[in-house]
Design a protein around this motif. Structure first.
Motif, PDB file in Angstrom:
ATOM      1  N   ASN A  63       0.801  -1.218   0.000  1.00 57.03           N
ATOM      2  CA  ASN A  63       0.000   0.000   0.000  1.00 57.03           C
ATOM      3  C   ASN A  63       0.840   1.276   0.000  1.00 57.03           C
ATOM      4  OD1 ASN A  63      -2.727  -0.846  -0.303  1.00 57.03           O
ATOM      5  ND2 ASN A  63      -2.586  -1.758   1.734  1.00 57.03           N
ATOM      6  N   ARG A  89      -4.181  -0.875  -4.141  1.00 53.92           N
ATOM      7  CA  ARG A  89      -5.149  -1.093  -3.070  1.00 53.92           C
ATOM      8  C   ARG A  89      -5.033  -2.561  -2.697  1.00 53.92           C
ATOM      9  NH1 ARG A  89      -7.111   1.535  -7.064  1.00 53.92           N
ATOM     10  NH2 ARG A  89      -8.229  -0.277  -7.866  1.00 53.92           N
ATOM     11  N   GLY A 101      -5.346  -5.747  -0.210  1.00 50.43           N
ATOM     12  CA  GLY A 101      -6.172  -6.225   0.885  1.00 50.43           C
ATOM     13  C   GLY A 101      -5.658  -7.542   1.425  1.00 50.43           C
ATOM     14  N   SER A 103     -12.961  -6.760   0.181  1.00 51.39           N
ATOM     15  CA  SER A 103     -11.745  -6.259  -0.453  1.00 51.39           C
ATOM     16  C   SER A 103     -11.970  -5.924  -1.922  1.00 51.39           C
ATOM     17  CB  SER A 103     -10.625  -7.295  -0.297  1.00 51.39           C
ATOM     18  OG  SER A 103      -9.468  -6.903  -0.979  1.00 51.39           O
ATOM     19  N   ASN A 143     -13.662  -2.213  -1.992  1.00 53.91           N
ATOM     20  CA  ASN A 143     -12.388  -1.496  -2.072  1.00 53.91           C
ATOM     21  C   ASN A 143     -11.674  -1.652  -3.409  1.00 53.91           C
ATOM     22  OD1 ASN A 143     -12.198  -2.707   1.197  1.00 53.91           O
ATOM     23  ND2 ASN A 143     -12.554  -0.560   0.721  1.00 53.91           N
ATOM     24  N   SER A 167      -9.811  -3.869  -4.601  1.00 55.37           N
ATOM     25  CA  SER A 167      -8.399  -4.199  -4.410  1.00 55.37           C
ATOM     26  C   SER A 167      -7.815  -4.781  -5.694  1.00 55.37           C
ATOM     27  CB  SER A 167      -8.205  -5.171  -3.243  1.00 55.37           C
ATOM     28  OG  SER A 167      -8.843  -6.399  -3.492  1.00 55.37           O
TER      29      SER A 167
END
Length: 150
Positions: free
Chosen positions: A76, A82, A84, A95, A99, A101
């Protein structure tokens, strides 16, 4: 899908298994190291996988370590990543779905190989939901830009 994968010495055996599993699933896997169970530092491996993703050489990245905690921090730090850390299917769905990811981090010391395969399979097939989550990702990207300027 093109997937870059790497592991430190703790994740090496699981990486070997997942590489074979992913290939059998029809994915193109780029094994970025390590290539043995000899002790190795994980930050350069994380940076390499993440740069494969941010530069478009891979669509997604997977990084394996003992706990996955340090790997998540390292990943990160790379702009545009991104990452996770996922221990179960619930966190995996969040995730990806919430997000978006682009790097999955796995804790090789706590995951059974079959569970790791289930997590990877779910991560690869869970779509990003967008909506309110897209707004939040824009806010996270703004934080990243602000941090880069200071």
């Amino acid at each position: 899908m093109r997937i870059a994968i790497a592991a430190d010495h703790n994740g090496y055996a699981l990486k070997v298994r997942l590489t074979s599993w992913l290939t059998a699933q029809g994915h193109t896997v780029d094994d970025r190291g390590s290539h043995s169970e000899d002790t190795v530092d994980y930050p350069p491996l994380c940076a390499d996988v993440c740069r494969q993703v941010t530069e478009g050489h891979a669509e997604r990245g997977i990084v394996l370590g003992g706990s996955g905690l340090g790997e998540t921090v390292a990943c990160n730090k790379i702009r545009g990543i991104r990452a996770g850390l996922c221990h179960d299917l619930w966190s995996t769905r969040i995730s990806r779905g919430n997000n978006d990811s682009n790097v999955l981090v796995l804790a090789a010391k706590i995951l059974a190989p079959e569970d790791a395969e289930d997590i990877v399979g779910t991560w690869l097939t869970t779509p990003f939901k967008g909506g309110v989550h897209a707004r939040r990702l824009e806010q996270i990207a703004a934080l990243e830009e602000e941090s880069a300027r200071t």
